[in-house]
Design an enzyme around this catalytic site. Structure first.
Site, short mmCIF file in Angstrom:
data_model
loop_
_atom_site.label_atom_id
_atom_site.label_comp_id
_atom_site.label_asym_id
_atom_site.label_seq_id
_atom_site.Cartn_x
_atom_site.Cartn_y
_atom_site.Cartn_z
N TRP A 41 0.85 -1.20 0.00
CA TRP A 41 0.00 0.00 0.00
C TRP A 41 0.88 1.24 0.00
O TRP A 41 1.94 1.27 0.66
CB TRP A 41 -0.91 0.03 1.24
CG TRP A 41 -2.31 -0.41 0.96
CD1 TRP A 41 -3.39 0.38 0.77
CD2 TRP A 41 -2.81 -1.76 0.86
NE1 TRP A 41 -4.52 -0.37 0.55
CE2 TRP A 41 -4.19 -1.68 0.59
CE3 TRP A 41 -2.21 -3.01 0.94
CZ2 TRP A 41 -4.99 -2.81 0.43
CZ3 TRP A 41 -2.99 -4.13 0.78
CH2 TRP A 41 -4.36 -4.03 0.52
N ASP A 44 1.21 3.49 3.41
CA ASP A 44 1.81 2.57 4.39
C ASP A 44 3.31 2.46 4.14
O ASP A 44 4.12 2.52 5.06
CB ASP A 44 1.20 1.17 4.27
CG ASP A 44 -0.29 1.12 4.59
OD1 ASP A 44 -1.05 1.81 3.90
OD2 ASP A 44 -0.69 0.41 5.54
N GLY A 175 -7.26 7.39 2.79
CA GLY A 175 -6.68 6.48 3.76
C GLY A 175 -7.57 6.32 4.99
O GLY A 175 -7.34 5.47 5.83
N ASP A 177 -10.83 5.39 5.18
CA ASP A 177 -11.96 4.81 4.45
C ASP A 177 -13.37 5.19 4.91
O ASP A 177 -14.11 5.83 4.21
CB ASP A 177 -11.85 3.28 4.47
CG ASP A 177 -10.53 2.80 3.92
OD1 ASP A 177 -9.62 3.63 3.73
OD2 ASP A 177 -10.39 1.60 3.66
N TYR A 371 -13.11 0.84 12.91
CA TYR A 371 -12.16 1.31 11.91
C TYR A 371 -11.83 2.80 12.04
O TYR A 371 -11.32 3.22 13.06
CB TYR A 371 -12.78 0.99 10.53
CG TYR A 371 -11.81 0.59 9.46
CD1 TYR A 371 -10.68 -0.15 9.74
CD2 TYR A 371 -12.03 0.96 8.13
CE1 TYR A 371 -9.81 -0.53 8.72
CE2 TYR A 371 -11.18 0.59 7.12
CZ TYR A 371 -10.08 -0.16 7.41
OH TYR A 371 -9.24 -0.52 6.42
N TRP A 372 -12.18 3.63 11.08
CA TRP A 372 -11.83 5.05 11.15
C TRP A 372 -12.93 5.90 11.78
O TRP A 372 -12.91 7.11 11.70
CB TRP A 372 -11.47 5.58 9.75
CG TRP A 372 -10.17 5.05 9.24
CD1 TRP A 372 -9.99 3.94 8.46
CD2 TRP A 372 -8.86 5.56 9.50
NE1 TRP A 372 -8.64 3.74 8.21
CE2 TRP A 372 -7.93 4.73 8.83
CE3 TRP A 372 -8.36 6.65 10.22
CZ2 TRP A 372 -6.54 4.93 8.86
CZ3 TRP A 372 -6.98 6.87 10.25
CH2 TRP A 372 -6.10 6.02 9.58
N GLU A 415 -3.56 -2.81 14.39
CA GLU A 415 -3.84 -1.79 13.37
C GLU A 415 -4.49 -0.57 14.04
O GLU A 415 -4.16 0.56 13.74
CB GLU A 415 -4.79 -2.42 12.35
CG GLU A 415 -5.11 -1.58 11.15
CD GLU A 415 -6.10 -2.29 10.22
OE1 GLU A 415 -6.60 -3.39 10.59
OE2 GLU A 415 -6.38 -1.76 9.14
#
Ligand code: 2M8
Length: 446
Positions: A41, A44, A175, A177, A371-372, A415
């Site tokens: 990625w 990353d 980035g 998402d 996640y985000w 993560e």
């Protein structure tokens, strides 16, 4: 790398971090993690390269070189470079179908979108940390034209308005998402179901709880946006006209600005002309605050939706990331510090660690494991830590650095992390968590 000043905890963490990167090394680049993200990625890799630069210069350089081998003829650096032998990721290389564009590489399989341009920052770090400056200069000479070409592509295609601010066409390009930042813009899209292919998500199989990942409805919209790009043969000018998702991204723009400053320094070191880079820097200086932090607001920074011509008032970590740049007045920076010290961003209150969550924990759209939409991410904390140092907020910087180290030491190299419990989620051995921890431990400076 100087090890003399490190505590035994830091030394042990360094070893664990290097092991994570070693396990994720795939021969000429590093995957973010083994199952969930089995390819290379873009942003990353830049973060990963920054970590390597502290103990393995060759790997640091190889990481960037490999990514840039997949650069498109027109300059775009794609967000994924696929490992041809690896299966089990959707959307796959075949799905992206980049052959429809003549500028796409023939020798590499990639996605058809981009990601934030952290790479010039990483390349400069390599130079800065190299003991052999002549060799490092050769590396800069090799890489500078490619990085400049990428920035030229961004300026021409993602900032035709000349504002020094970058437009994204897809949440994946940010980035971040499924950040609440994109909710309204995504919800406005009328998905033409006839255009949606039959597809099967693979990502939910690699996490503890499917609620950690974006919803199926969000995924349909992600795929629909890619379908529009494919229909336009990845032609940027046509996509600009047709795509219903067109947002000036405050984080991407902050990174573009910081990366341009590093690109300019590189140009000076190797004797290249920097006038075009200076133009981009000047434009960002002029438009950044007036676009992202209009007067009489709360001092935070917000993305700007080009489709409806208004700011996106969602309180997330992106509202504070501009601290990473030198674009702020002391007063603006002090307001951001106040937000960081408040319970909104875990400065105090009910969070397990005073580490910054991806969304203000008091907001209705905050979701602690999704996640985000709430969890703590190390890359954004790393940027804000550097910003705190830049503006002289050393007490908060020290507290943040120590808390990030404690978080990873106690919870693992995940993560992302639930800000309320501290528990790790998503992938377990995540590369940029490891690489940026290495940078924090070894250096801490800018
Ligand atoms: C996440 O994005 C990918 C799509 O590109 C995914 O969800 O499958 C994001 O966290 C992104 O920022 C990151 O670069 C990527 C790989 O770590 O994963």
């Amino acid at each position: 790398m100087k090890k003399d000043n490190l505590s035994s905890t830091e030394l042990a963490l360094m070893e664990r971090a290097q092991k994570v990167l070693e396990n994720n090394w795939i021969g000429a680049s590093t995957k973010p993690t083994s199952k969930l993200y089995p390819h290379q990625w873009s942003w990353d890799s830049a973060f990963i390269s920054i970590g390597y630069a502290h103990y393995d210069m060759e790997r640091a350089k190889t990481e960037l070189r490999t990514l840039l081998e997949a650069q498109w003829e027109d300059g775009m650096v794609p967000h994924i470079v696929f490992s041809p032998e690896v299966t089990g990721y959707f959307p796959s290389a075949d799905y992206w179908g980049i052959h429809r564009r003549a500028d796409a590489p023939r020798h590499k399989k990639t996605s058809g979108i981009t990601q934030p341009c952290v790479h010039a920052i990483a390349a400069y770090k390599i130079y800065e940390l190299s003991s052999n400056k002549e060799e490092a200069k050769d590396f800069l000479k090799e890489i500078f034209p490619k990085l400049k070409k990428f920035h030229q592509w961004l300026a021409a295609n993602r900032d035709p308005e000349g504002t020094g601010l970058i437009t994204i066409f897809h949440p994946w390009e940010s980035g971040f998402d499924n950040s609440p930042r994109w909710d309204e813009a995504l919800n406005r899209i009328e998905v033409d179901r006839r255009l949606l292919p039959d597809y099967k998500r693979q990502d939910k199989e690699h996490v503890k709880d499917p609620n950690e990942r974006p919803s199926d409805d969000e995924y349909d919209r992600y795929i629909y946006l890619v379908e529009i790009m494919k229909k336009n043969n990845y032609d940027q000018k046509n996509i600009y006209k047709e795509i219903p998702f067109k947002i000036k991204d405050v984080v991407f723009s902050s990174i573009f600005y910081a990366a341009n400053q590093h690109l300019k320094s590189m140009a000076e070191i190797i004797g290249e002309d920097s006038s075009q880079i200076e133009e981009w820097i000047k434009a960002t200086k002029e438009y950044f605050s007036e676009t992202f932090s209009p007067k009489d607001e709360d001092g935070l920074f917000y993305d700007y939706d080009l489709t409806v011509r208004q700011i996106i008032k969602k309180r997330t970590v992106s509202s504070i990331v501009p601290l990473y740049t030198d674009l702020l007045t002391k007063h603006q920076a002090e307001i951001l510090l106040k937000w960081l010290l408040h319970s909104h961003f875990c400065g105090t209150g009910k969070c397990a660690y005073p580490v910054i969550p991806s969304t203000d924990v008091h907001m209705s759209y905050f979701q602690e494991i999704t996640y985000w939409r709430g969890p703590i991410w190390i890359n954004t904390n790393w940027m804000i830590y550097k910003g705190l140092l830049r503006y002289g907020f050393s007490k908060k910087a020290k507290e943040l650095k120590e808390s990030i180290i404690n978080l990873i030491n106690e919870q693992g190299f995940n993560e992302y992390f639930d800000p309320l419990s501290g528990e790790g989620h998503g992938a377990e051995d995540f590369s940029w968590t490891a690489s940026l921890l290495i940078d924090l431990i070894c250096e801490g400076g800018m």
